[in-house]
Structure formats: C-alpha cells, structure tokens
Design a protein around this motif. Structure first.
Motif: not given
Length: 262
Positions: A200-208, A212-214
């Motif tokens: 949920s953290l990674a997706m929340a970062a993107k939404e905010y 986002l870098i993998e």
C-alpha cells in the motif's frame, strides 16, 4: 519504459523527500538467501507457522529461538553490499532532502551501511523484546545468549520481529506512511511490493504524486505501476546513480554539495 540514470538526476536533485522501500532482493547480494528461493531460501524445509508465529512460539519456544538464532548468526557474518552503501550515500548527496529507508528486511544492513533514518516495518532479528509489550527492547549482541525472560516484568522475551498473523508496529508504520505521502521520489528495491500492507505504501506514493521507480533485475507484478522500471540489481544501480548524481550536486562534503537544480 526504458530509461537511463540520467533521467532520474533532475527529479532527485529537486526532491525534498526521497523514500527507498527495500525487500529481500537487496540483501541477497550480501549472501543472505531470500525466504522463498527454492532449496536455498530461509523457508527451505521449514514450516513458517512453526518458527515464525505466536502459536509456534507458545507451542515450542526453543524451536523458534533456534531458528532465529541461526538467522542472527548468518547475519553476523555478512556485510552491507554496494546497494546498501549507495542508498546510504544519498543522504550526503542530497543534503536538502530527507532520505527515508523503509525496509521489510530484518538484517540491520541499512544501518551498518550508514543510513540514519531506517524504518524497519517487520522489525529486526538483531533485537529482542518483551512478548507482553511492557516496553523492554534490547539489542541482541553477536555471540551473546539472548535472555528468554523479560528482565522488566518476567514475561517471555522474544525476537523483535513481526511474525505471521501479527500486526505491524503502528508507530513505525505511521512514520513510514507519512514519509510515503511526503515523498517526491519513491524507489522500490528488491521487492515485488505486492504483499500487504507494505504494498500500500508504494501505491500511495504514486497516488500522492511521487515519481515511482522500481529497481529489480526481474519484472514483477508491480512493474506495470512504476513510472520507471529499472532492470538492474541494486548493487549495480545505486553506485552508478551515486557517481552520476555527484556530478550534478557535487561530491559529498564538497563546496558544490548544497547546490541543487532549481
């Protein structure tokens, strides 16, 4: 999207908050097997419920302690790799940004590499704590036997890790969530980032609005969500990033270290 490190330099130089979210793949280059890698994984020939659950601890604490002690001995023999060191170096290269490491790993290698803001959402096998949460927490020194009873209240002592079926430490996770929401750049490193609640953290970062870098040598189910998916191991990627980023912001401690891209 295929990218080069050069594409990441300006966003990093502008960032006020950089978050690096790491998983077991990062520590594999230090010689720590991941939990699920076939016959070499840490779960090989082991029932996780027997060695990493409250029920297992209450049924057979000696077995649980023996398994965690074997991990502790393994971790004591390894060193941070260049991926850990490159992540730690971001703090010096980005003096105007706060760099937060959120890790699923329990090996303490981020701190050993020099990272100063590390949020261990699954705890650490290098610590012990009271099973009743009376507040007792102690570093587990290499070569020393861990106390089996809490010296403060007499309850059973246990490794300070999150076991199957347990909730994450809410204070630690709240700090991780806040850093995530503040992030300008968010890396996921050595993890598929699909296991909840960490995913949920990674997706929340993107939404905010974070970039986002993998960073992963293999494509994962999370790759489609990343703005940039870098097909590289952390041990190769972060030293190369450090080298190129230092040309933009200056060598750590140098006179150009505080100059940023406006």
């Amino acid at each position: 999207m295929k990218i080069t490190i050069a594409d990441l330099l300006e966003p990093l130089a502008r960032a006020g908050e950089v978050v690096v979210f790491t998983g077991a793949g990062l520590s594999a280059d230090s010689g720590i097997p991941t939990f699920r890698d076939g016959s070499t994984g840490l779960w090989a020939n082991i029932d996780p419920e027997e060695v990493a659950s409250i029920e297992g601890f209450e049924n057979n604490p000696d077995k649980v302690w023996a398994w965690h002690e074997s991990m502790r001995s393994l971790f004591a023999e390894v060193q941070p790799n260049t991926g850990h060191e490159g992540i730690a170096a971001l703090e010096a290269l980005l003096p105007n940004a706060r760099v937060t490491v959120i890790t699923q790993n329990i090996d303490g290698l981020h701190q050993a590499a020099g990272s100063t803001r590390v949020l261990e959402i699954h705890g650490s096998v290098l610590r012990i704590r009271c099973h009743r949460h009376c507040g007792f927490v102690e570093h587990w020194l290499a070569g020393h036997a861990a106390p089996r009873r809490c010296p403060s209240c007499g309850a059973p002592a246990r490794p300070d890790v999150v076991w199957f079926g347990e909730a994450l430490d809410q204070d630690v996770f709240s700090l991780a969530a806040q850093a995530t929401l503040d992030a300008d750049v968010f890396f996921t490193v050595g993890t598929s980032a699909i296991v909840q609640p960490a995913a949920s953290l990674a997706m929340a970062a993107k939404e905010y609005g974070a970039l986002l870098i993998e960073v992963n040598p293999y494509e994962t189910p999370f790759s489609v969500h990343a703005d940039y998916a870098v097909r590289s191991g952390a041990s190769e990627f972060f030293p190369a990033l450090w080298k190129d980023l230092s040309k933009i912001v200056g060598e750590p401690g140098g006179q150009n270290a505080s100059k940023r891209v406006d």
